[in-house]
Design a protein around this motif. Structure first.
Motif: not given
Length: 369
Positions: A260-270
């Motif tokens: 669960v994370t902010g949609g503005d954290r592409p680094d973490l999503q990747r």
């Protein structure tokens, strides 16, 4: 008539599934079975006339002709607790209310299954803990517990002492495979030597331990941003508030998790998409991720769920979905029925039948019709 109260050392141990599965098993044996949950604890709101979902499911599965105010005479909401603390609830009146509802539901029944509320001590404010309810209704108590480590036995022994002579036995539920040997070879003999009978050790079943991504999406009113399948199970949630490097080390050690994370954290999503234990991404705040992230998740078969709420609200709601048991339905009860049949001493729990006088034989004249 026999009465069994199903309670637990802690919340979210599977009381509803076990209680209803036992009721189904008893019905299969030709017994007339009733159900009651004196304290409604699984509520949809904090105020007003709220209904616990468990009695509603019981009424449907057991085909009960009973009113909700009898199945659930006390709505144990936060508002009720506040009023009780202020002295605005009369414990004697509440106990009489529970007793009258029980008598109405039990009429003509061979077996009454009573489900405890929350955990063993819930209801103490008004003198309606589960041991007190057992005394009020003259019930035997099936005490449920989870088992992860030896220290859990402390809580179990304390609970058994609270129940006292009404203890029918202990049922361990959702036991992980790695804990089975120690539990059966060491803990069970220890408890039985202390006079605490163990009536079953039920293994963990993943379909009962978590929720699917699709179920989670429905509960969170989430938009799925890709076409990845939603049949993976999620049992835990991770909050993405760390740097990419440290997150990767942590995420690689987890399994059956949702990030669960902010949609503005592409680094973490990747990074999360590189961890095999992450089954889905839940992006908060309504922020859509870059197209490259959506494409990579699609390639790896990882669903991306988008919600409008903030991260804290989302994770609290998601954890509540898993904890309260989104999968409580007819299929869940049937799964538990099979588990109890295979891993519990159902005959000792329900009785050998000698104590029952079948309801249909109670009136000789009616039996001839």
């Amino acid at each position: 008539m026999k009465t069994i109260l199903v309670t637990a050392t802690e919340e979210s141990t599977g009381k509803t599934a076990v209680a209803l599965a036992l009721a189904k098993l008893a019905a299969e044996r030709g017994l007339s079975v009733g159900y009651m949950k004196p304290k409604g604890t699984r509520l949809q709101s904090n105020v007003g006339k709220t209904l616990d979902e468990d009695p509603m499911l019981a009424r449907e599965l057991l085909d009960l002709d009973a009113e909700m105010h009898d199945l659930e005479p006390v709505v144990y909401s936060p508002t009720f607790v506040e009023q009780a603390i202020r002295g605005r609830e009369d414990p004697d009146e509440l106990r009489e209310q529970v007793r009258q509802s029980f008598d109405s539901l039990a009429e003509g029944k061979d077996l009454m299954v009573v489900e405890g509320g929350g955990k063993l001590t819930t209801g103490g404010i008004v003198g309606l803990t589960d041991p007190e309810v057992a005394d009020l209704l003259d019930a035997e108590v099936l005490l449920m517990s989870k088992y992860d480590q030896g220290g859990d036995v402390d809580d179990l022994l304390a609970a058994a002492d609270d129940v006292g002579d009404r203890l029918l036995g202990v049922l361990f539920n959702a036991v992980k495979e790695g804990n089975f040997d120690g539990l059966e070879t060491e803990v069970v003999p220890f408890l039985e030597a202390r006079g605490v009978p163990v009536l079953g050790v039920v293994p963990r079943d993943q379909s009962l331990a978590g929720v699917t991504v699709a179920e989670l999406a429905a509960e969170l009113s989430a938009e799925q941003l890709n076409d990845a399948p939603g049949d993976a199970f999620v049992e835990r949630f991770l909050v993405g508030a760390m740097s990419g490097d440290s997150a990767l080390r942590h995420l690689r050690r987890t399994k059956d998790a949702a990030l669960v994370t902010g949609g503005d954290r592409p680094d973490l999503q990747r990074v999360a998409l590189e961890a095999p234990g992450v089954k889905c991404l839940i992006l908060t705040g309504g922020f859509r991720p870059p197209g490259a992230i959506v494409g990579k998740a699609e390639e790896k078969g990882v669903p991306i769920l988008l919600v409008q709420s903030d991260t804290l609200t989302t994770i609290e709601r998601a954890e509540d979905v898993v904890r309260s048991g989104r999968t409580r339905d007819a299929e869940t009860v049937e799964t538990m029925r099979g588990l109890l049949h295979d891993h519990a001493d159902v005959e000792s729990i329900l009785g050998d039948g000698d104590e029952f006088s079948p309801a249909e034989d109670a009136d000789p004249d009616q039996s001839q019709e």
